[in-house]
Design a protein around this motif. Structure first.
Motif, PDB file in Angstrom:
ATOM      1  N   ALA A   9      -1.384  -3.255   3.936  1.00 56.37           N
ATOM      2  CA  ALA A   9      -0.270  -2.312   3.927  1.00 56.37           C
ATOM      3  C   ALA A   9       0.868  -2.920   4.731  1.00 56.37           C
ATOM      4  O   ALA A   9       0.635  -3.493   5.805  1.00 56.37           O
ATOM      5  CB  ALA A   9      -0.687  -0.974   4.524  1.00 56.37           C
ATOM      6  N   ILE A  10       2.093  -2.798   4.226  1.00 59.54           N
ATOM      7  CA  ILE A  10       3.254  -3.425   4.873  1.00 59.54           C
ATOM      8  C   ILE A  10       4.249  -2.353   5.276  1.00 59.54           C
ATOM      9  O   ILE A  10       4.700  -1.557   4.444  1.00 59.54           O
ATOM     10  CB  ILE A  10       3.927  -4.452   3.947  1.00 59.54           C
ATOM     11  CG1 ILE A  10       2.937  -5.571   3.592  1.00 59.54           C
ATOM     12  CG2 ILE A  10       5.181  -5.033   4.600  1.00 59.54           C
ATOM     13  CD1 ILE A  10       3.491  -6.590   2.613  1.00 59.54           C
ATOM     14  N   LYS A  42      -1.606  -2.901  -1.056  1.00 60.08           N
ATOM     15  CA  LYS A  42      -1.895  -1.566  -1.570  1.00 60.08           C
ATOM     16  C   LYS A  42      -0.728  -0.609  -1.346  1.00 60.08           C
ATOM     17  O   LYS A  42      -0.382   0.178  -2.232  1.00 60.08           O
ATOM     18  CB  LYS A  42      -3.141  -0.995  -0.901  1.00 60.08           C
ATOM     19  CG  LYS A  42      -3.478   0.451  -1.318  1.00 60.08           C
ATOM     20  CD  LYS A  42      -4.686   0.968  -0.557  1.00 60.08           C
ATOM     21  CE  LYS A  42      -5.060   2.378  -1.050  1.00 60.08           C
ATOM     22  NZ  LYS A  42      -4.086   3.394  -0.627  1.00 60.08           N
ATOM     23  N   SER A  43      -0.122  -0.675  -0.127  1.00 62.74           N
ATOM     24  CA  SER A  43       0.889   0.316   0.241  1.00 62.74           C
ATOM     25  C   SER A  43       2.029  -0.347   0.997  1.00 62.74           C
ATOM     26  O   SER A  43       1.845  -1.370   1.669  1.00 62.74           O
ATOM     27  CB  SER A  43       0.280   1.405   1.139  1.00 62.74           C
ATOM     28  OG  SER A  43      -0.864   1.970   0.546  1.00 62.74           O
ATOM     29  N   VAL A  44       3.204   0.271   0.890  1.00 57.18           N
ATOM     30  CA  VAL A  44       4.362  -0.152   1.675  1.00 57.18           C
ATOM     31  C   VAL A  44       5.068   1.091   2.200  1.00 57.18           C
ATOM     32  O   VAL A  44       4.923   2.187   1.655  1.00 57.18           O
ATOM     33  CB  VAL A  44       5.355  -1.008   0.855  1.00 57.18           C
ATOM     34  CG1 VAL A  44       4.732  -2.317   0.426  1.00 57.18           C
ATOM     35  CG2 VAL A  44       5.877  -0.227  -0.344  1.00 57.18           C
ATOM     36  N   SER A  45       5.853   0.878   3.250  1.00 53.54           N
ATOM     37  CA  SER A  45       6.671   1.954   3.797  1.00 53.54           C
ATOM     38  C   SER A  45       7.971   1.357   4.302  1.00 53.54           C
ATOM     39  O   SER A  45       7.963   0.306   4.962  1.00 53.54           O
ATOM     40  CB  SER A  45       5.938   2.670   4.941  1.00 53.54           C
ATOM     41  OG  SER A  45       6.717   3.726   5.453  1.00 53.54           O
ATOM     42  N   SER A  58       6.141  -1.679  -8.525  1.00 55.39           N
ATOM     43  CA  SER A  58       5.646  -0.666  -9.460  1.00 55.39           C
ATOM     44  C   SER A  58       4.161  -0.378  -9.288  1.00 55.39           C
ATOM     45  O   SER A  58       3.715   0.742  -9.591  1.00 55.39           O
ATOM     46  CB  SER A  58       5.931  -1.111 -10.901  1.00 55.39           C
ATOM     47  OG  SER A  58       5.281  -2.345 -11.188  1.00 55.39           O
ATOM     48  N   ARG A  59       3.396  -1.341  -8.835  1.00 52.03           N
ATOM     49  CA  ARG A  59       1.952  -1.146  -8.673  1.00 52.03           C
ATOM     50  C   ARG A  59       1.552  -0.954  -7.213  1.00 52.03           C
ATOM     51  O   ARG A  59       0.365  -1.015  -6.878  1.00 52.03           O
ATOM     52  CB  ARG A  59       1.194  -2.331  -9.265  1.00 52.03           C
ATOM     53  CG  ARG A  59       1.414  -2.511 -10.760  1.00 52.03           C
ATOM     54  CD  ARG A  59       0.594  -3.663 -11.297  1.00 52.03           C
ATOM     55  NE  ARG A  59       0.841  -3.855 -12.723  1.00 52.03           N
ATOM     56  CZ  ARG A  59       0.234  -4.794 -13.467  1.00 52.03           C
ATOM     57  NH1 ARG A  59      -0.640  -5.617 -12.910  1.00 52.03           N
ATOM     58  NH2 ARG A  59       0.514  -4.901 -14.750  1.00 52.03           N
ATOM     59  N   ILE A  60       2.533  -0.736  -6.368  1.00 55.69           N
ATOM     60  CA  ILE A  60       2.273  -0.587  -4.933  1.00 55.69           C
ATOM     61  C   ILE A  60       2.603   0.843  -4.522  1.00 55.69           C
ATOM     62  O   ILE A  60       3.664   1.369  -4.868  1.00 55.69           O
ATOM     63  CB  ILE A  60       3.104  -1.597  -4.122  1.00 55.69           C
ATOM     64  CG1 ILE A  60       2.729  -3.033  -4.520  1.00 55.69           C
ATOM     65  CG2 ILE A  60       2.895  -1.401  -2.623  1.00 55.69           C
ATOM     66  CD1 ILE A  60       3.589  -4.103  -3.876  1.00 55.69           C
ATOM     67  N   HIS A  61       1.713   1.446  -3.773  1.00 58.85           N
ATOM     68  CA  HIS A  61       1.886   2.841  -3.345  1.00 58.85           C
ATOM     69  C   HIS A  61       2.956   2.916  -2.252  1.00 58.85           C
ATOM     70  O   HIS A  61       2.917   2.163  -1.276  1.00 58.85           O
ATOM     71  CB  HIS A  61       0.553   3.380  -2.830  1.00 58.85           C
ATOM     72  CG  HIS A  61       0.614   4.804  -2.378  1.00 58.85           C
ATOM     73  ND1 HIS A  61       1.052   5.829  -3.187  1.00 58.85           N
ATOM     74  CD2 HIS A  61       0.280   5.385  -1.188  1.00 58.85           C
ATOM     75  CE1 HIS A  61       0.986   6.964  -2.523  1.00 58.85           C
ATOM     76  NE2 HIS A  61       0.531   6.728  -1.314  1.00 58.85           N
ATOM     77  N   TRP A  62       3.920   3.836  -2.435  1.00 56.88           N
ATOM     78  CA  TRP A  62       4.982   4.022  -1.443  1.00 56.88           C
ATOM     79  C   TRP A  62       4.590   5.149  -0.496  1.00 56.88           C
ATOM     80  O   TRP A  62       4.235   6.241  -0.932  1.00 56.88           O
ATOM     81  CB  TRP A  62       6.305   4.341  -2.119  1.00 56.88           C
ATOM     82  CG  TRP A  62       7.457   4.398  -1.148  1.00 56.88           C
ATOM     83  CD1 TRP A  62       7.790   5.436  -0.338  1.00 56.88           C
ATOM     84  CD2 TRP A  62       8.402   3.354  -0.875  1.00 56.88           C
ATOM     85  NE1 TRP A  62       8.889   5.111   0.435  1.00 56.88           N
ATOM     86  CE2 TRP A  62       9.283   3.837   0.119  1.00 56.88           C
ATOM     87  CE3 TRP A  62       8.588   2.074  -1.388  1.00 56.88           C
ATOM     88  CZ2 TRP A  62      10.336   3.076   0.610  1.00 56.88           C
ATOM     89  CZ3 TRP A  62       9.630   1.322  -0.883  1.00 56.88           C
ATOM     90  CH2 TRP A  62      10.491   1.812   0.095  1.00 56.88           C
TER      91      TRP A  62
END
Length: 433
Positions: A9-10, A42-45, A58-62
């Motif tokens: 996760a980033i 998997k995820s970014v913020s 598009s394939r990464i959870h926000w």
């Protein structure tokens, strides 16, 4: 190859965060081969979801709240690229470590201010905090010291740790222009921030130096113990005289052990043209380590930017994917020494002094008397031009002396009615092994 990916996760999708996602996507196959398993984001913020960052999300959870990344049971590693020594960045790293997640960060301020405590926390929960990207960008200097030089006692570490300052000093030398003019150009080109204080006042380099010192000497980080000066006082005149004397001026971070404790200092330094670091130009960084068995090692490269910094972030992710774990600062945090700070007044070295004096009889004799009374030995003197009662530059260099003596002599010289401006002092560094 195991089929279970390292799930990442980033937090933070600025220049470095976007560069890290891009690198992980473009080199996915290569990285999987080298790591022995895939590395998957998997995820970014980040703050602005709508901003075009030139990467495929598009394939990464926000995730709106970056702290939520720390409690996601599917995440193995949290990559903190928010920045800042406190606030959300610190809270995210602490929460991630508490929750048993590895952390990778490029945040030198966070490590410089809280690195020892974070290392203890990571060890207590059995995870790693990795920070290769926090020092010198794409130069793998942390890996070099913790692994490649692990058999050595490091005697000294120093380097050009800020590309903005190195660019400014390089351009001042090449063009003969003054600091403010070159700084404005650096800001237009994106090499300097709108508020350049952290760079040009030496704080950024001091953050990095305190981290290097901890790894090199097995001690607790002590950012408060770094003597910090910037480059605002360096003039085109000083750079021209340095060239004439066989030197170049660089902003260096220097750490070593002395009989008085650990010496950590960041300041403008005159280095001989015979040294490798004198020829590191523009936005490049360089780090020199001196080990008791290996001798001198010089590493040079780009110290900032999306590509070099992302390369360092992903290098840490590769280590975690391979399940390679090392103590944060080369030895267990519980064994890090609490070293006394060597007072800057006890520093022993040579000096360059520039005076702007009224060209009258007896001026040099008065200056020489002030130096003599403080037991400072003059090595050479340069004077340009003759203009009675006008202000002219006088430059002198000294033999090695204690800094307290040099400062007392300069205080006396500054009071002379023939000295028109405060004396300018730049330390001369021998840089011998």
């Amino acid at each position: 190859m195991t089929t279970k990916p390292l799930t990442v996760a980033i937090a933070g999708l600025g220049t470095v965060g976007a560069g890290t996602v891009k690198l992980l996507q473009e080199h996915a196959g290569l990285l999987a081969e080298r790591a022995g398993r895939p590395i998957r984001v998997k995820s970014v913020s980040a703050r602005d979801r709508k901003r075009d960052r030139g990467i495929d999300l598009s394939r990464i959870h926000w995730v709106e709240d970056p702290l939520a990344l720390a409690v996601d049971p599917e995440v193995d590693v949290v990559v903190e690229l928010i920045g800042g020594s406190d606030g959300v960045a610190k809270a995210l790293v602490e929460k991630s470590l508490h929750d048993g997640k590895h952390v990778v960060t490029a945040n030198k301020a966070l490590i410089a201010h809280h690195g020892t405590a974070l290392a203890r926390l990571a060890e207590s929960t059995g995870v790693s905090i990795c920070y290769e990207a926090a020092v010198a960008g794409g130069i793998p200097v942390i890996k070099l010291m913790r692994e490649g030089l692990a058999a050595n006692r490091i005697k000294r570490v120093y380097g050009i740790l800020n590309g903005t300052c190195n660019y400014i000093l390089t351009e001042m030398r090449r063009t003969g222009r003054e600091f403010a003019d070159v700084l404005a150009d650096a800001q237009r080109l994106g090499y300097a921030e709108a508020d350049p204080s952290f760079d040009v006042d030496g704080v950024d380099a001091a953050h990095k130096l305190s981290i290097l010192a901890s790894v090199a000497f097995g001690c607790e980080i002590n950012f408060a113990g770094v003597h910090v000066e910037g480059i605002r006082h360096v003039s085109a005149t000083d750079i021209a005289f340095a060239q004439e004397l066989g030197y170049r001026i660089k902003l260096l971070g220097i750490a070593s052990l002395s009989e008085h404790g650990i010496e950590q200092r960041v300041h403008a330094t005159m280095v001989s043209l015979d040294t490798a670091i004198a020829h590191v130009e523009g936005v490049f960084n360089a780090v020199v380590t001196i080990g008791d068995y290996v001798g001198q090692n010089v590493a040079e490269g780009r110290g900032a930017g999306a590509g070099p910094t992302a390369s360092a972030v992903v290098a840490d992710l590769l280590d975690l994917a391979r399940r390679r774990a090392l103590p944060t600062f080369a030895i267990p945090a519980s064994k890090l020494a609490k070293l006394p700070v060597a007072p800057m007044e006890r520093h022993y070295g040579a000096y360059y002094i520039r005076l702007m004096v009224k060209d009258r009889p007896g001026v040099i004799a008065d200056v020489a008397a002030a130096l003599r009374d403080e037991r400072v030995s003059m090595e050479a003197m340069l004077q340009r031009g003759r203009a009675p009662d006008e202000v002219v530059p006088v430059v002198l260099t000294t033999h090695e002396t204690e800094e307290s003596s040099m400062r007392r002599a300069l205080a006396r010289i500054a009071k002379l009615d023939t000295v028109a401006e405060p004396p300018r002092m730049i330390r001369i560094e021998s840089l011998s092994a």
